[in-house]
Each structure stands twice: as structure tokens, then as C-alpha cells.
Design a protein around this motif. Structure first.
Motif, PDB file in Angstrom:
ATOM      1  N   GLU A 212       0.847  -1.187   0.000  1.00  0.00           N
ATOM      2  CA  GLU A 212       0.000   0.000   0.000  1.00  0.00           C
ATOM      3  C   GLU A 212       0.885   1.239   0.000  1.00  0.00           C
ATOM      4  N   LEU A 213       0.837   1.971  -1.089  1.00  0.00           N
ATOM      5  CA  LEU A 213       1.734   3.108  -1.264  1.00  0.00           C
ATOM      6  C   LEU A 213       1.509   4.236  -0.269  1.00  0.00           C
ATOM      7  N   LEU A 214       0.293   4.392   0.201  1.00  0.00           N
ATOM      8  CA  LEU A 214      -0.005   5.513   1.079  1.00  0.00           C
ATOM      9  C   LEU A 214      -0.007   5.148   2.568  1.00  0.00           C
ATOM     10  N   LYS A 215       0.644   4.042   2.912  1.00  0.00           N
ATOM     11  CA  LYS A 215       0.823   3.710   4.326  1.00  0.00           C
ATOM     12  C   LYS A 215       2.045   4.466   4.834  1.00  0.00           C
ATOM     13  N   LEU A 216       1.939   4.990   6.032  1.00  0.00           N
ATOM     14  CA  LEU A 216       3.052   5.723   6.634  1.00  0.00           C
ATOM     15  C   LEU A 216       4.320   4.872   6.674  1.00  0.00           C
TER      16      LEU A 216
ATOM     17  N   CYS B  44       9.949   9.538   3.533  1.00  0.00           N
ATOM     18  CA  CYS B  44      10.059  10.809   4.241  1.00  0.00           C
ATOM     19  C   CYS B  44       9.895  10.674   5.752  1.00  0.00           C
ATOM     20  N   PHE B  45       8.986   9.818   6.209  1.00  0.00           N
ATOM     21  CA  PHE B  45       8.708   9.775   7.640  1.00  0.00           C
ATOM     22  C   PHE B  45       9.869   9.257   8.489  1.00  0.00           C
ATOM     23  N   PRO B  46      10.479   8.115   8.159  1.00  0.00           N
ATOM     24  CA  PRO B  46      11.581   7.683   9.019  1.00  0.00           C
ATOM     25  C   PRO B  46      12.760   8.665   8.996  1.00  0.00           C
ATOM     26  N   LEU B  47      12.983   9.327   7.867  1.00  0.00           N
ATOM     27  CA  LEU B  47      14.057  10.323   7.811  1.00  0.00           C
ATOM     28  C   LEU B  47      13.724  11.531   8.677  1.00  0.00           C
ATOM     29  N   TYR B  48      12.485  11.978   8.609  1.00  0.00           N
ATOM     30  CA  TYR B  48      12.020  13.106   9.427  1.00  0.00           C
ATOM     31  C   TYR B  48      12.112  12.763  10.914  1.00  0.00           C
ATOM     32  N   ALA B  49      11.586  11.608  11.283  1.00  0.00           N
ATOM     33  CA  ALA B  49      11.581  11.201  12.686  1.00  0.00           C
ATOM     34  C   ALA B  49      13.008  10.981  13.195  1.00  0.00           C
ATOM     35  N   LEU B  50      13.858  10.378  12.360  1.00  0.00           N
ATOM     36  CA  LEU B  50      15.249  10.152  12.735  1.00  0.00           C
ATOM     37  C   LEU B  50      15.976  11.474  12.949  1.00  0.00           C
ATOM     38  N   SER B  51      15.762  12.417  12.079  1.00  0.00           N
ATOM     39  CA  SER B  51      16.391  13.733  12.207  1.00  0.00           C
ATOM     40  C   SER B  51      15.997  14.388  13.529  1.00  0.00           C
TER      41      SER B  51
ATOM     42  N   ARG C 276      26.139   8.705   7.704  1.00  0.00           N
ATOM     43  CA  ARG C 276      26.464  10.022   7.180  1.00  0.00           C
ATOM     44  C   ARG C 276      26.709   9.972   5.677  1.00  0.00           C
ATOM     45  N   LYS C 277      27.442   8.953   5.225  1.00  0.00           N
ATOM     46  CA  LYS C 277      27.728   8.805   3.791  1.00  0.00           C
ATOM     47  C   LYS C 277      26.441   8.576   2.997  1.00  0.00           C
ATOM     48  N   LEU C 278      25.564   7.729   3.504  1.00  0.00           N
ATOM     49  CA  LEU C 278      24.304   7.443   2.821  1.00  0.00           C
ATOM     50  C   LEU C 278      23.436   8.704   2.746  1.00  0.00           C
ATOM     51  N   ALA C 279      23.309   9.411   3.872  1.00  0.00           N
ATOM     52  CA  ALA C 279      22.499  10.639   3.891  1.00  0.00           C
ATOM     53  C   ALA C 279      23.119  11.718   3.012  1.00  0.00           C
ATOM     54  N   SER C 280      24.434  11.866   3.065  1.00  0.00           N
ATOM     55  CA  SER C 280      25.110  12.881   2.243  1.00  0.00           C
ATOM     56  C   SER C 280      24.956  12.579   0.755  1.00  0.00           C
ATOM     57  N   GLY C 281      25.050  11.308   0.398  1.00  0.00           N
ATOM     58  CA  GLY C 281      24.878  10.909  -1.000  1.00  0.00           C
ATOM     59  C   GLY C 281      23.474  11.214  -1.505  1.00  0.00           C
TER      60      GLY C 281
END
Length: 145
Positions: A2-6, A11-18, A129-134
Motif C-alpha cells: 500500500e503506497l499511502l501507508k506511513l 520521508c517519515f523515518p528520515l524526518y523522525a530520525l532527524s 552520514r555517507k548514505l544521507a550525504s549521498g
């Protein structure tokens, strides 16, 4: 899938992780008298020592409206100075004071404190850091100039 599941969104795990990682910086930076955004400014200045507001904004991906209050607070703490360029009065130059430069020595333990707080190894931190920077670099290339 399901594409619209959180749980299926990038975006959500990156937002929450940040947000979670930033919250781990707060008590560590409090000892230095800095907020997280102020710390980011100081990291750039410890590396560059002197640059324009525009250059600082480009490095941090922030506009001058966001940077101005940060810089004002750091100037009130006597960590930096803001002066107009003699060549072009539209350009505001940011430069570390001796106090701002000496704060770097106090901040040297921050990366290690963060690794301990997050309970991750230097290898894990470097990999993330490398993955996020890339990914950030790819996204920046997609934006129109």
C-alpha cells in the motif's frame, strides 16, 4: 504494498530520525551554550573562520531570513562579528571572534558524546552520514540552479 501507508514512506523515518538525533544533541550543546542551529553555524565558521552570510547560507542550505536571528544571537554571545564588506556594502561578512574560536576546543568532544548517546559505533555513524550525504547530493542536483 500500500503506497499511502506511513510505514511505506521514505520521508517519515528520515524526518523522525532527524528529530530524534537532534534531540540527542540538545543536552550536549547546552553545556556549550549553543542551540543545534547555532552549533551548525559554528561548525562552518570553525572550518572557514570568515565568510559572507550568503556563503554561510549556501553551506547550511538556509536563507538569510533564517540565518539573521541565529547570527544576531551568536554575536550577542561574542562568538562572531558581522560587518559590511568594504567592496560591496550589500555583502555582510561573518568572522569568528577569539571567544568563538576558543569554543571549538570545548566542542571537540561533541561527536564522541553523540556516538555514546546514540549507542552507535564510528563505523555506523560514518555509514549513515555517507548514505544521507549521498542522497542529499542527488537531491541537490535535481533542483534547478
Amino acid at each position: 504494498m500500500e503506497l499511502l501507508k506511513l510505514s511505506n514512506q521514505l520521508c517519515f523515518p528520515l524526518y523522525a530520525l532527524s528529530r530524534k538525533i537532534t534531540s540527542h544533541y540538545l543536552p550536549i550543546l547546552e553545556k556549550l551554550g549553543l542551540t543545534y542551529p547555532q552549533y551548525l553555524v559554528m561548525l562552518v565558521l570553525w572550518d572557514e573562520h570568515k565568510l559572507s552570510v550568503k556563503e554561510l547560507g549556501e553551506r547550511l542550505m538556509l536563507d538569510s531570513g533564517t540565518l539573521s536571528p541565529l547570527l544576531k544571537k551568536l554575536q550577542e554571545k561574542h562568538l562572531l562579528t558581522r560587518t559590511r564588506s568594504r567592496e560591496d556594502e550589500r555583502v555582510v561578512l561573518i568572522e569568528l571572534t577569539d571567544t568563538g574560536l576558543s569554543l571549538k576546543n570545548m566542542a571537540t568532544g561533541v561527536p564522541n558524546d553523540i556516538m555514546c548517546s546514540l549507542q552507535i559505533s564510528i563505523e555506523e555513524m560514518d555509514q549513515m552520514r555517507k548514505l544521507a550525504s549521498g542522497m542529499l547530493e542527488k537531491l541537490n542536483q535535481l533542483e534547478p540552479a
